[in-house]
Design an enzyme around this catalytic site. Structure first.
Site, short mmCIF file in Angstrom:
data_model
loop_
_atom_site.label_atom_id
_atom_site.label_comp_id
_atom_site.label_asym_id
_atom_site.label_seq_id
_atom_site.Cartn_x
_atom_site.Cartn_y
_atom_site.Cartn_z
N SER A 149 1.21 -5.35 -5.08
CA SER A 149 -0.07 -5.62 -4.41
C SER A 149 -0.58 -4.38 -3.68
O SER A 149 -0.89 -3.37 -4.31
CB SER A 149 0.09 -6.81 -3.46
OG SER A 149 -1.14 -7.24 -2.97
N HIS A 150 -0.64 -4.44 -2.35
CA HIS A 150 -1.20 -3.32 -1.57
C HIS A 150 -0.11 -2.52 -0.85
O HIS A 150 -0.41 -1.76 0.06
CB HIS A 150 -2.21 -3.86 -0.56
CG HIS A 150 -1.64 -4.94 0.32
ND1 HIS A 150 -1.74 -6.26 0.01
CD2 HIS A 150 -0.94 -4.88 1.48
CE1 HIS A 150 -1.15 -6.99 0.95
NE2 HIS A 150 -0.66 -6.17 1.85
N LYS A 159 6.58 -10.92 -8.94
CA LYS A 159 6.05 -12.17 -8.37
C LYS A 159 6.18 -13.29 -9.40
O LYS A 159 5.77 -13.13 -10.55
CB LYS A 159 4.59 -11.98 -7.98
CG LYS A 159 3.94 -13.20 -7.35
CD LYS A 159 2.50 -12.93 -6.95
CE LYS A 159 2.44 -12.03 -5.75
NZ LYS A 159 1.04 -11.93 -5.21
N ARG A 312 -6.87 -9.81 -3.25
CA ARG A 312 -7.44 -9.90 -1.91
C ARG A 312 -8.84 -9.29 -1.92
O ARG A 312 -9.17 -8.46 -2.76
CB ARG A 312 -6.56 -9.17 -0.89
CG ARG A 312 -5.27 -9.89 -0.56
CD ARG A 312 -4.41 -9.06 0.37
NE ARG A 312 -3.28 -9.79 0.89
CZ ARG A 312 -2.12 -9.96 0.27
NH1 ARG A 312 -1.95 -9.45 -0.94
NH2 ARG A 312 -1.14 -10.64 0.82
#
Length: 598
Positions: A149-150, A159, A312
């Site tokens: 992700s980030h 995941k 996001r």
């Protein structure tokens, strides 16, 4: 007896076939770097509800080809025992993501699974929302997305989604971990993904579906999220922060009337090193500086961003000539208010809004006022998504859910989705412009109706895991108070000038607000999480949650003040932060380091 570090190193070298990671361990062994070897080999990277996430490198405690193979073999066995024979696999653009995905697919191919590979034989980086979407569409038994992700560029992750399109929840995580430990030796063929892919193609048990999923996702986005085209006068700057969002966002924007997308050129293409930002997270300070500069140069007052794997979403708007980045809680309220305004009032009673327990209670206040149902969940979209599915099975409509960490869920999937969020925000923004209002004015309007809610969220870095235990068990839980009957209660009466009116401890399993004092949310004795409601004599309310992080050496703190003015709500939330620091966290003795300077 525990094996020596040299024995652990020999074990690693006996099963690792990657020349780079083998060389790392060999050099450490030859140079007698035993302390580093202990860190890398003594502890195994743990599989949890977030799957795996951590730094890449050689060793059982890190993300690498071997730990990916071991994890995939265990997961494949677990799913097979549950009756599953299909899996969706995708990956982002990070270092090693493609290779990790190939080894993951290989493990499942060798176990006889049908693999829906959301890529192509030459590789293809995808947004994370494509995987849960594909799980639902192909009716697969599960899904795996290789992404961090980030997180910083040195990290990667694994995941896992279950057959309902949601991230896994207990007890799956523990059972999968147990299965991994029974499958640590790579099976024959595990290291030869080229041969495995060739076999799978010949046997028609691998389906390359990147373009198919892209087009299907876009089609469903058009029918389930896009309700109108926006005015051509709406101009904005977009940044995917060196991630994978540009292609799908461009296509989605064309569906709502945006002919040309103005993006930050330096950040538009996938870059695993994230060269222009220190942390590739839209919430981090300075992450949007290049986008703001681009918007100012173009004379544009709206800025939209995704994190690198596009699950996001963040937005910033000009307010009186100054840029204001909307918080996750503010965006959550704006989305909820807009979505509810589009629903006929007679359907309010069959509609639910959801957010996590650490997120703003503003939509709870709105829901109570309007007669819409509301419920909160544990932190994470694994809990939000599963609760939404439960409610939908009971006949309720769940059009929206969110978490304060700029995660937003819409009907397309049961997980956070930054692409859907961006598309819906543009429709909402256009609706405001046509109505002569703005994001800031809509927030002010909501505050006047439902109360001023202002947050003070942050975290403390901890020197060791024992520091967290000290804070919760010796500093917080030892503070006991008396009820009206004079009987001891397992939580304090006061915090500074505030009275504690409600207390929920999801580690010990206590909730003062229920008749039997048992929490409605799941209890987990392996993590630390306390929520409290405070009240002052002048009727200000503060809701706070302190919890240990599941992925980092941090103690996370979420504080939200509610008052009759914005200034006062902000003031009381900051006041409580300082009280926690001095009365509960005792930073001078525990060594906790605050992320905020108040």
């Amino acid at each position: 007896m525990s094996p020596s570090i040299k024995e652990l190193a020999r074990e690693w070298l006996s099963i690792d076939c990657n020349p780079n990671t083998r060389s790392e361990i060999l050099k450490l062994l030859e140079n007698e770097k035993f302390e580093i070897l202990e860190e890398r080999l003594r502890r195994r990277i743990s599989f949890g509800t977030a799957g795996l996430r951590g730094k890449m490198g050689a060793g059982f405690s890190l993300m690498n080809d071997l730990t990916i193979i071991q994890t995939s073999q265990g997961l494949a066995n677990y799913i097979s025992k549950a009756g599953g024979k299909s899996i969706v696999i995708g990956h982002d653009h990070r270092h090693n993501s493609k290779q990790f995905a190939e080894y993951t697919a290989t493990a499942f191919i060798l176990k006889g699974f049908r693999v829906y590979y959301v890529s192509n034989r030459g590789g293809g980086d995808i947004p994370t929302p494509f995987v849960p979407f594909a799980v639902d569409y192909f009716k697969s038994f599960g899904g795996i997305m290789i992404t961090a992700s980030h997180n910083p560029s040195a990290d990667n992750g694994y995941k896992v989604y279950w057959k309902n399109g949601c991230q896994i929840i207990p007890p799956h995580d523990k059972r999968i971990q147990d299965e991994i430990l029974l499958n640590t030796h790579p099976i024959e063929g595990a290291w030869n993904f080229e041969a495995a892919f060739d076999h799978a193609e010949n046997a028609s048990c691998i389906h390359y579906c990147m373009e198919e999923v892209f087009n299907l996702y876009l089609q469903r986005l058009t029918t389930q999220v896009i309700t109108t085209k926006i005015s051509p006068r709406i101009r904005f700057v977009y940044t995917p922060l060196h991630g994978v969002g540009l292609k799908i966002v461009t296509a989605a924007c064309q569906k709502i009337g945006v002919d040309s997308l103005i993006s930050v050129e330096e950040q538009s293409r996938p870059d695993p090193d994230f060269r222009t930002v220190e942390f590739p997270n839209p919430e981090e300070a300075n992450a949007l500086d290049m986008a703001i500069a681009k918007a100012d140069a173009e004379g544009i007052d709206l800025l939209l961003a995704n994190d690198p794997d596009a699950d996001r979403f963040s937005a910033a708007v000009k307010d009186n000539g100054n840029w204001r980045q909307l918080t996750g809680n503010e965006l959550g309220y704006l989305f909820a208010e807009y979505i509810i305004s589009q629903i006929p009032r007679e359907k309010y009673s069959s509609t639910y809004l959801l957010n996590s327990t650490v997120s703003s209670q503003m939509i709870s206040s709105m829901a109570a006022t309007l007669g819409v149902n509301y419920i909160d969940t544990l932190t994470g979209f694994k809990w939000i998504g599963n609760k939404a599915i439960d409610l939908e099975k009971s006949g309720y409509n769940v059009p929206f859910a969110f978490e304060e960490a700029i995660g937003f869920m819409f009907p397309l999937i049961h997980d956070k989705d930054g692409i859907s969020a961006l598309v819906l925000f543009l429709q909402m923004y256009d609706h405001w412009i046509k109505g002569g209002t703005s994001a800031v004015l809509k927030l002010e309007e909501g505050f006047k109706k439902y109360g001023y809610f202002k947050e003070c969220n942050g975290y403390y870095r901890v020197p060791s895991l024992s520091s967290i235990e000290t804070v919760f068990n010796k500093n917080i839980r030892r503070l006991r108070g008396n009820g009206n009957s004079g009987i001891d209660k397992p939580y304090p009466n006061k915090l500074g000038r505030f009275t504690i009116s409600a207390w929920r401890d999801l580690t010990t399993g206590y909730d003062s607000s229920t008749s039997d004092h048992l929490p409605l949310l799941p209890v987990d004795r392996t993590t630390q999480m306390i929520t409290a409601v405070l009240r002052s004599e002048d009727e200000d309310t503060v809701r706070l949650t302190v919890r240990s992080s599941g992925t980092e050496p941090k103690l996370k703190v979420y504080i939200e003040g509610c008052s009759n003015t914005e200034e006062k709500a902000s003031q009381v939330s900051h006041e409580v932060w300082k009280l926690l620091e001095s009365e509960w966290f005792k930073t001078e003795t525990t060594g906790l380091v605050s992320s905020l300077s108040l």
